[in-house]
Structures are given as structure tokens and as C-alpha cells.
Motif scaffolding. Structure first.
Motif, PDB file in Angstrom:
ATOM      1  N   HIS A  72      24.471  47.826 -35.228  1.00 36.16           N
ATOM      2  CA  HIS A  72      25.276  47.901 -34.106  1.00 36.16           C
ATOM      3  C   HIS A  72      24.784  46.997 -32.645  1.00 36.16           C
ATOM      4  O   HIS A  72      25.484  46.092 -32.390  1.00 36.16           O
ATOM      5  CB  HIS A  72      25.358  49.321 -33.416  1.00 36.16           C
ATOM      6  CG  HIS A  72      26.096  49.250 -32.357  1.00 36.16           C
ATOM      7  ND1 HIS A  72      26.214  50.511 -31.749  1.00 36.16           N
ATOM      8  CD2 HIS A  72      27.021  48.556 -31.652  1.00 36.16           C
ATOM      9  CE1 HIS A  72      26.729  50.378 -30.606  1.00 36.16           C
ATOM     10  NE2 HIS A  72      27.477  49.312 -30.303  1.00 36.16           N
ATOM     11  N   SER A  76      26.179  42.981 -31.753  1.00 41.19           N
ATOM     12  CA  SER A  76      26.753  42.710 -30.541  1.00 41.19           C
ATOM     13  C   SER A  76      26.077  41.585 -29.843  1.00 41.19           C
ATOM     14  O   SER A  76      26.352  41.114 -28.614  1.00 41.19           O
ATOM     15  CB  SER A  76      26.123  43.989 -29.710  1.00 41.19           C
ATOM     16  OG  SER A  76      26.824  45.098 -30.285  1.00 41.19           O
ATOM     17  N   TRP A 102      25.377  42.350 -24.620  1.00 36.31           N
ATOM     18  CA  TRP A 102      25.735  43.642 -24.950  1.00 36.31           C
ATOM     19  C   TRP A 102      26.860  44.305 -24.219  1.00 36.31           C
ATOM     20  O   TRP A 102      27.764  44.999 -24.811  1.00 36.31           O
ATOM     21  CB  TRP A 102      24.378  44.571 -24.743  1.00 36.31           C
ATOM     22  CG  TRP A 102      24.719  45.903 -24.997  1.00 36.31           C
ATOM     23  CD1 TRP A 102      25.000  46.614 -23.801  1.00 36.31           C
ATOM     24  CD2 TRP A 102      24.368  46.639 -26.162  1.00 36.31           C
ATOM     25  NE1 TRP A 102      24.872  48.114 -24.356  1.00 36.31           N
ATOM     26  CE2 TRP A 102      24.595  48.077 -25.767  1.00 36.31           C
ATOM     27  CE3 TRP A 102      24.389  46.155 -27.629  1.00 36.31           C
ATOM     28  CZ2 TRP A 102      24.708  49.019 -26.697  1.00 36.31           C
ATOM     29  CZ3 TRP A 102      24.412  47.472 -28.330  1.00 36.31           C
ATOM     30  CH2 TRP A 102      24.717  48.685 -27.992  1.00 36.31           C
ATOM     31  N   LYS A 105      30.673  43.669 -25.042  1.00 31.30           N
ATOM     32  CA  LYS A 105      31.244  44.193 -26.422  1.00 31.30           C
ATOM     33  C   LYS A 105      30.964  45.743 -26.232  1.00 31.30           C
ATOM     34  O   LYS A 105      31.640  46.410 -26.976  1.00 31.30           O
ATOM     35  CB  LYS A 105      30.344  43.691 -27.456  1.00 31.30           C
ATOM     36  CG  LYS A 105      30.491  42.154 -27.808  1.00 31.30           C
ATOM     37  CD  LYS A 105      29.749  41.668 -28.825  1.00 31.30           C
ATOM     38  CE  LYS A 105      30.065  40.363 -29.120  1.00 31.30           C
ATOM     39  NZ  LYS A 105      29.303  39.634 -30.498  1.00 31.30           N
ATOM     40  N   ASN A 106      30.152  46.437 -25.247  1.00 32.49           N
ATOM     41  CA  ASN A 106      29.843  47.900 -25.244  1.00 32.49           C
ATOM     42  C   ASN A 106      30.251  48.333 -23.951  1.00 32.49           C
ATOM     43  O   ASN A 106      30.061  49.605 -23.917  1.00 32.49           O
ATOM     44  CB  ASN A 106      28.475  47.982 -25.752  1.00 32.49           C
ATOM     45  CG  ASN A 106      28.112  47.638 -27.417  1.00 32.49           C
ATOM     46  OD1 ASN A 106      28.657  48.462 -28.159  1.00 32.49           O
ATOM     47  ND2 ASN A 106      27.704  46.553 -27.276  1.00 32.49           N
ATOM     48  N   GLY A 111      23.604  52.227 -24.734  1.00 29.52           N
ATOM     49  CA  GLY A 111      22.932  51.803 -25.766  1.00 29.52           C
ATOM     50  C   GLY A 111      21.675  52.704 -26.268  1.00 29.52           C
ATOM     51  O   GLY A 111      21.411  53.762 -25.643  1.00 29.52           O
ATOM     52  N   GLN A 245      19.029  47.390 -23.807  1.00 27.04           N
ATOM     53  CA  GLN A 245      19.809  46.372 -24.331  1.00 27.04           C
ATOM     54  C   GLN A 245      19.012  44.960 -24.546  1.00 27.04           C
ATOM     55  O   GLN A 245      19.287  43.845 -24.501  1.00 27.04           O
ATOM     56  CB  GLN A 245      20.623  45.965 -22.922  1.00 27.04           C
ATOM     57  CG  GLN A 245      21.783  47.083 -22.797  1.00 27.04           C
ATOM     58  CD  GLN A 245      22.288  47.319 -21.375  1.00 27.04           C
ATOM     59  OE1 GLN A 245      21.950  46.135 -20.533  1.00 27.04           O
ATOM     60  NE2 GLN A 245      23.027  48.167 -21.218  1.00 27.04           N
TER      61      GLN A 245
END
Length: 302
Positions: A72, A76, A102, A105-106, A111, A245
Motif C-alpha cells: 500500500h 502510493s 502519500w 493518494k490517501n 497511514g 508517511q
């Protein structure tokens, strides 16, 4: 709320110090110039780590969950920021640009960090007494718990209560003597019912920081943590998530003093302060081979 922002600021200062150390600040210990690591973005290093974890007795569910989170993260960010197998080099990325990548995309999902990652791999080798009291200081886990609300499976089967028992901050004496702080950690973990299952192939490596948020308060908190794996030939591998991150990393060391120099080069960077230097626990003992950053020029073992 003010208290939470205060701890967030403290953690940010620690992370900034870590970034500066990793970027080749003047006077780093020589061992850090030979850091050998992989971001687990290739089949060879992944197969090696899977074998090390399996040989140590880590369950397949925990191993596969760990690699899903590695994928994941690595998917990213830009691939050129990651290693291709083991490399003897400094990190190849700008942490602030990586953070932007990061978040693009998230979104606001923070995270996974070192504490979540270590618990996900090491949880089968910990026991915590149910409903054990926690004599905690400031709350340093609120961002971790935001992640765990979104992804409660991230602990690999361990409970949130276990997580808090292991990582909640500890009220401590106002002293710079490491031996007294080690005793505080041991006594507080014992009172929380935290025990470690002995296994020479896998150990929990915990970097404790001493802080005084106010003139009246003194506390210890887990500033960084990772898992130490020992191969059959005695080679040491340290598995960590650098920051929420920032990447996953597996590093290779010849001995524990080299591991200590790596960690202290990142985190033992504030000298002349009225708090103790960071120190490293291996399971529930001071790590054999631990020493302050060699650039300090003095021992903190008093």
C-alpha cells in the motif's frame, strides 16, 4: 486539546532531527555512513524477510498483513524513491515531497507508523494482563488511534488494550540517569502486566525518549520502535516503519552496537538538555551494545 498539540510539536521536532541525521549532517558516527537497507520493493528482500519472520514463529496472517501494508505504501509513492534490493546509501527521497505524494493518494488517512508496525509483527510474543492499570503521562498515541479506528486489523490480531499497555507514556523521575529510567520502564510494564515471550530469533527494539512537558511533569515515551530478527548465521536485520508517511525499511547490521549507532545517530541529537538521552530497550532490558551517540563524547550510563 492543548496537551495533544504540545506532544505533536515534540514528536515533529524529533522527526526533523531524524531527517537531518539521515541527510548527512556533519559529524555523524562512522557506522551511519555504511547503512545497508532495503525498502522491501523487490522479490529478493521480501523473500528473505518472509523467511526470517516465519523462522522466528510469526504467524502467516501477521506476515501477509504486513506485506499488504508495505505494498500500500510503496504503491502510493514514486518508485525511484525506493531501493531496488539492499543498498548502502542514504535515503533517496525528500520526506516532505513523499508526504505530499502519500496524501494525494490517501487523503487524510495518516497511514501506519513504527508502533503499529512493530505490534503487528511482534504481537504473538507479548502478553498483557487484562484490565491492567496504566500510569500514563501525556497522550502520545492519539494519531496512532486515528489509524486504528479506520483499520482495526492493522495490529494483526493484537488488541487496542495491548497496544496502549505497551506504548502509553510513563510518568518518570526528573533525572538524566538512564539506569533509573530503565527501572521505571521495567516496573511500569510489569504493573501493566506486559511480559515478553523469550525467542532469540525475534526481539522488540524500543527507543525511549525522556521529556518534561512542564516544570512539574516528567515522562518517558516510545519515540521509535522496530523488530530485530536474527538469521541463522547471526546477521541482524532490523525492520521498521520510518514514520507515518515515510517508507518501510529493513536494515542489515553485524552487531547491536552498529544498530545502536544507527538509532542514536537519528534520535540522540539534542545535547546539553536537562533531560536524559534516548535509550534503547531490547524486550524489557537495556539493549546490550547500546551507547549514546558517539558524538556526545561522554557516557549516559550513570
Amino acid at each position: 486539546m492543548r496537551s495533544r498539540w504540545k506532544i505533536t510539536f515534540i514528536i515533529c521536532v524529533v522527526l526533523i532531527a531524524a531527517v537531518l541525521a539521515g541527510c548527512g549532517a556533519a559529524g555523524q558516527p562512522p557506522a551511519l555512513e555504511k547503512m545497508e537497507y532495503t525498502n522491501l520493493n523487490d522479490s529478493g528482500s521480501r523473500e528473505l524477510l518472509q523467511e526470517l519472520l516465519s523462522d522466528a514463529g510469526v504467524s502467516d496472517g501477521r506476515i501477509q498483513g504486513f506485506f499488504r501494508r508495505v505494498d500500500h505504501f510503496n504503491d502510493s509513492v514514486k518508485q525511484e524513491w525506493l531501493t531496488d534490493g539492499f543498498e548502502e546509501a542514504e535515503p533517496k527521497y525528500d520526506p516532505y515531497t513523499m508526504q505530499d505524494e502519500w496524501m494525494a493518494k490517501n487523503g487524510t488517512f495518516p497511514g501506519y507508523n513504527c508502533r503499529i508496525t512493530a505490534m503487528s509483527l511482534f504481537g504473538d510474543f507479548l502478553s498483557v494482563r487484562a484490565d491492567a492499570p496504566i500510569n500514563a503521562g501525556e497522550d502520545v498515541l492519539f494519531v496512532d488511534e486515528e489509524t486504528l479506528k479506520t483499520d482495526p486489523d492493522a495490529l494483526g490480531g493484537s488488541s487496542l488494550a495491548d497496544f496502549r499497555a505497551l506504548y502509553s507514556s510513563m510518568k518518570a523521575e526528573d533525572t538524566t540517569e538512564i539506569k533509573r529510567h530503565v527501572q521505571t520502564v521495567q516496573e511500569e510494564w510489569a504493573s501493566r502486566g506486559v511480559t515478553f515471550r523469550e525467542n532469540e530469533r525475534i526481539r522488540l527494539i524500543t527507543v525511549f525518549f525522556h521529556d518534561k512537558p512542564t516544570e512539574e511533569e516528567s515522562l518517558l515515551f516510545v519515540g521509535h520502535v522496530g523488530v530485530l530478527l536474527t538469521a541463522e548465521d547471526g546477521t541482524l536485520y532490523f525492520v521498521e516503519k520510518v514514520a507515518f508517511q515515510e517508507p518501510y525499511r529493513m536494515l542489515r547490521f553485524a552487531d547491536r552496537t552498529a544498530l545502536s549507532d544507527y538509532l542514536m545517530g537519528k534520535y540522540d541529537t539534542s545535547w546539553g538538555q536537562d533531560t536524559a538521552s534516548p535509550f534503547i530497550m531490547e524486550n524489557d532490558e537495556l539493549m546490550d551494545g547500546w551507547r549514546p551517540n558517539p558524538n556526545r563524547g561522554s557516557s549516559a550510563l550513570g
